[in-house]
Design a protein around this motif. Structure first.
Motif, mmCIF file in Angstrom:
data_model
loop_
_atom_site.group_PDB
_atom_site.id
_atom_site.type_symbol
_atom_site.label_atom_id
_atom_site.label_comp_id
_atom_site.label_asym_id
_atom_site.label_seq_id
_atom_site.Cartn_x
_atom_site.Cartn_y
_atom_site.Cartn_z
ATOM 1 N N ASP A 173 0.813 -1.211 0.000
ATOM 2 C CA ASP A 173 0.000 0.000 0.000
ATOM 3 C C ASP A 173 0.854 1.273 0.000
ATOM 4 O O ASP A 173 0.499 2.273 0.640
ATOM 5 C CB ASP A 173 -0.957 0.013 1.197
ATOM 6 C CG ASP A 173 -2.035 -1.044 1.072
ATOM 7 O OD1 ASP A 173 -2.723 -1.065 0.039
ATOM 8 O OD2 ASP A 173 -2.177 -1.861 2.008
ATOM 9 N N LEU A 174 1.942 1.259 -0.743
ATOM 10 C CA LEU A 174 2.804 2.432 -0.856
ATOM 11 C C LEU A 174 2.387 3.277 -2.051
ATOM 12 O O LEU A 174 1.884 2.760 -3.050
ATOM 13 C CB LEU A 174 4.266 2.010 -1.011
ATOM 14 C CG LEU A 174 4.863 1.176 0.123
ATOM 15 C CD1 LEU A 174 6.312 0.812 -0.201
ATOM 16 C CD2 LEU A 174 4.774 1.910 1.445
ATOM 17 N N ASP A 175 2.662 4.581 -1.969
ATOM 18 C CA ASP A 175 2.370 5.451 -3.114
ATOM 19 C C ASP A 175 3.605 6.229 -3.574
ATOM 20 O O ASP A 175 3.484 7.155 -4.383
ATOM 21 C CB ASP A 175 1.214 6.403 -2.802
ATOM 22 C CG ASP A 175 1.537 7.407 -1.703
ATOM 23 O OD1 ASP A 175 2.683 7.434 -1.203
ATOM 24 O OD2 ASP A 175 0.628 8.188 -1.336
ATOM 25 N N SER A 176 4.791 5.851 -3.076
ATOM 26 C CA SER A 176 6.024 6.525 -3.498
ATOM 27 C C SER A 176 7.231 5.761 -2.956
ATOM 28 O O SER A 176 7.100 4.912 -2.067
ATOM 29 C CB SER A 176 6.068 7.971 -2.982
ATOM 30 O OG SER A 176 6.121 7.986 -1.557
ATOM 31 N N ARG A 177 8.403 6.048 -3.519
ATOM 32 C CA ARG A 177 9.706 5.605 -3.015
ATOM 33 C C ARG A 177 9.780 4.095 -2.757
ATOM 34 O O ARG A 177 10.329 3.636 -1.750
ATOM 35 C CB ARG A 177 10.076 6.391 -1.755
ATOM 36 C CG ARG A 177 10.200 7.902 -2.017
ATOM 37 C CD ARG A 177 10.542 8.655 -0.753
ATOM 38 N NE ARG A 177 11.842 8.244 -0.206
ATOM 39 C CZ ARG A 177 13.022 8.641 -0.654
ATOM 40 N NH1 ARG A 177 13.101 9.492 -1.676
ATOM 41 N NH2 ARG A 177 14.133 8.214 -0.087
ATOM 42 N N MET A 178 9.274 3.312 -3.686
ATOM 43 C CA MET A 178 9.335 1.856 -3.549
ATOM 44 C C MET A 178 10.775 1.353 -3.449
ATOM 45 O O MET A 178 11.046 0.322 -2.826
ATOM 46 C CB MET A 178 8.646 1.173 -4.737
ATOM 47 C CG MET A 178 7.140 1.079 -4.625
ATOM 48 S SD MET A 178 6.278 2.629 -4.919
ATOM 49 C CE MET A 178 4.618 2.065 -5.194
ATOM 50 N N TRP A 179 11.689 2.073 -4.070
ATOM 51 C CA TRP A 179 13.086 1.637 -4.100
ATOM 52 C C TRP A 179 13.766 1.690 -2.733
ATOM 53 O O TRP A 179 14.863 1.162 -2.570
ATOM 54 C CB TRP A 179 13.882 2.462 -5.101
ATOM 55 C CG TRP A 179 13.949 3.936 -4.787
ATOM 56 C CD1 TRP A 179 14.885 4.589 -4.041
ATOM 57 C CD2 TRP A 179 13.027 4.946 -5.222
ATOM 58 N NE1 TRP A 179 14.613 5.932 -3.974
ATOM 59 C CE2 TRP A 179 13.475 6.183 -4.698
ATOM 60 C CE3 TRP A 179 11.873 4.940 -6.011
ATOM 61 C CZ2 TRP A 179 12.808 7.382 -4.931
ATOM 62 C CZ3 TRP A 179 11.211 6.139 -6.243
ATOM 63 C CH2 TRP A 179 11.667 7.338 -5.705
ATOM 64 N N THR A 180 13.128 2.315 -1.753
ATOM 65 C CA THR A 180 13.714 2.405 -0.410
ATOM 66 C C THR A 180 13.239 1.300 0.524
ATOM 67 O O THR A 180 13.659 1.248 1.683
ATOM 68 C CB THR A 180 13.386 3.767 0.230
ATOM 69 O OG1 THR A 180 11.973 3.851 0.485
ATOM 70 C CG2 THR A 180 13.807 4.922 -0.656
ATOM 71 N N VAL A 181 12.368 0.413 0.048
ATOM 72 C CA VAL A 181 11.845 -0.653 0.906
ATOM 73 C C VAL A 181 12.987 -1.605 1.275
ATOM 74 O O VAL A 181 13.665 -2.140 0.392
ATOM 75 C CB VAL A 181 10.723 -1.427 0.193
ATOM 76 C CG1 VAL A 181 10.251 -2.604 1.048
ATOM 77 C CG2 VAL A 181 9.555 -0.501 -0.123
ATOM 78 N N PRO A 182 13.214 -1.861 2.546
ATOM 79 C CA PRO A 182 14.293 -2.782 2.954
ATOM 80 C C PRO A 182 14.010 -4.208 2.485
ATOM 81 O O PRO A 182 12.854 -4.634 2.382
ATOM 82 C CB PRO A 182 14.281 -2.691 4.483
ATOM 83 C CG PRO A 182 13.523 -1.445 4.809
ATOM 84 C CD PRO A 182 12.529 -1.268 3.708
ATOM 85 N N TYR A 183 15.077 -4.943 2.248
ATOM 86 C CA TYR A 183 14.928 -6.338 1.839
ATOM 87 C C TYR A 183 14.095 -7.137 2.845
ATOM 88 O O TYR A 183 13.288 -7.986 2.462
ATOM 89 C CB TYR A 183 16.295 -6.989 1.698
ATOM 90 C CG TYR A 183 16.933 -6.880 0.332
ATOM 91 C CD1 TYR A 183 16.171 -6.747 -0.826
ATOM 92 C CD2 TYR A 183 18.316 -6.949 0.193
ATOM 93 C CE1 TYR A 183 16.754 -6.667 -2.079
ATOM 94 C CE2 TYR A 183 18.923 -6.876 -1.055
ATOM 95 C CZ TYR A 183 18.138 -6.740 -2.191
ATOM 96 O OH TYR A 183 18.725 -6.679 -3.418
ATOM 97 N N ALA A 184 14.294 -6.885 4.141
ATOM 98 C CA ALA A 184 13.577 -7.667 5.156
ATOM 99 C C ALA A 184 12.066 -7.497 5.018
ATOM 100 O O ALA A 184 11.299 -8.463 5.176
ATOM 101 C CB ALA A 184 14.038 -7.255 6.551
ATOM 102 N N ARG A 185 11.632 -6.287 4.716
ATOM 103 C CA ARG A 185 10.192 -6.038 4.567
ATOM 104 C C ARG A 185 9.648 -6.740 3.322
ATOM 105 O O ARG A 185 8.551 -7.315 3.346
ATOM 106 C CB ARG A 185 9.926 -4.537 4.499
ATOM 107 C CG ARG A 185 8.451 -4.168 4.572
ATOM 108 C CD ARG A 185 8.252 -2.674 4.554
ATOM 109 N NE ARG A 185 6.854 -2.316 4.715
ATOM 110 C CZ ARG A 185 6.368 -1.092 4.509
ATOM 111 N NH1 ARG A 185 7.186 -0.103 4.150
ATOM 112 N NH2 ARG A 185 5.083 -0.834 4.664
ATOM 113 N N THR A 186 10.403 -6.683 2.229
ATOM 114 C CA THR A 186 9.969 -7.361 1.004
ATOM 115 C C THR A 186 9.964 -8.868 1.192
ATOM 116 O O THR A 186 9.054 -9.560 0.716
ATOM 117 C CB THR A 186 10.885 -6.975 -0.164
ATOM 118 O OG1 THR A 186 10.869 -5.549 -0.332
ATOM 119 C CG2 THR A 186 10.423 -7.619 -1.469
#
Length: 251
Positions: free
Chosen positions: A167-180
């Motif tokens: 449910d993000l609307d910006s800056r997907m590239w900052t998501v940490p590996y652990a969260r993904t």
């Protein structure tokens, strides 16, 4: 002090690399990740679609899928004569369904004068290559955009067994590996033969191999599938140690 290099020591020229054109959305931040799948024999050349001052929403991704914009960005690369083109935007290529994906691929080919592949088309190609018909889906998008991806997959004959989104609307590239990684685990189900991870702006390269080992099934990410498909079009093999799509049954 003079140089000791003789005339015979001068290289005849730089190594020739197969040029591949990449049309990316204006907010693409993972150029470097795409390069990680590229062998020494190839080189990527990027163009971006026009800037859109919008959060990632259904409105934005529908605009990213605009054929005129895709053609315009492709034409920026035509002078270097790419052997193939990739539209590195998953949502922009699935948001208008299978017809929209085919139209985007055709726009790349017609404007660039070489075969064109889209990120969402590449995901379908990867699933077909592995003979996978049931998938779980993990995305960073909101529910509305994610539902469009589900519809796209179902239209192509791929059953969706489970979905999770950030449910993000910006800056997907900052998501940490652990969260993904947690997102992928939550999306997974016993019924899924593989897990599709959407969005070319969501980092995945270093997650694929360990999660495939952990979950016992292929992980097909948007960037992985895109680079595998466009390199295959060029007669080249992608670099992805241990990744099932690239090295089935091996490391």
């Amino acid at each position: 002090m003079g140089s000791t290099m003789g005339r015979g020591d001068i290289p005849t020229g730089p190594p020739r690399r197969v040029p591949i054109g990449v049309v990316a959305p204006h907010d693409m931040a993972l150029d470097a990740e795409l390069w990680r799948w590229v062998p020494d024999e190839a080189a990527l050349f990027f163009a971006r679609t026009s800037y859109l001052p919008l959060a990632v929403s259904l409105e934005m991704v529908e605009l990213l899928g605009d054929i005129t914009g895709i053609r315009s960005a492709t034409e920026q690369l035509k002078a270097i004569e790419p052997v193939a083109y990739a539209f590195a935007c998953t949502s922009g290529s699935f948001v208008h369904g299978r017809a929209g994906e085919r139209a985007a691929a055709a726009a790349l080919s017609e404007a660039g004068g070489a075969p064109g592949i889209t990120a969402s088309g590449a995901i379908l190609a990867a699933l077909g290559h592995l003979r996978i018909r049931r998938v779980a889906v993990a995305t960073p998008y909101d529910a509305t955009i994610t539902a469009r991806l589900e519809s796209f997959l179902v239209e192509a004959g791929v059953a969706v067994t489970g979905i999770r989104q950030l449910d993000l609307d910006s800056r997907m590239w900052t998501v940490p590996y652990a969260r993904t990684a947690d997102l992928i685990r939550e999306a997974n189900s016993d019924a899924a033969e593989a897990i599709v991870v959407s969005c070319t702006n969501l980092p995945t390269y270093d997650l694929i191999t360990p999660l495939e080992h952990e979950l016992g099934k292929p992980i097909i990410s948007a960037n992985q599938a895109t680079m595998w498909a466009v390199l295959t079009q060029c007669g080249l093999a992608a670099v992805g140690p241990g990744q099932h799509l690239i090295n089935p049954g091996g490391t």
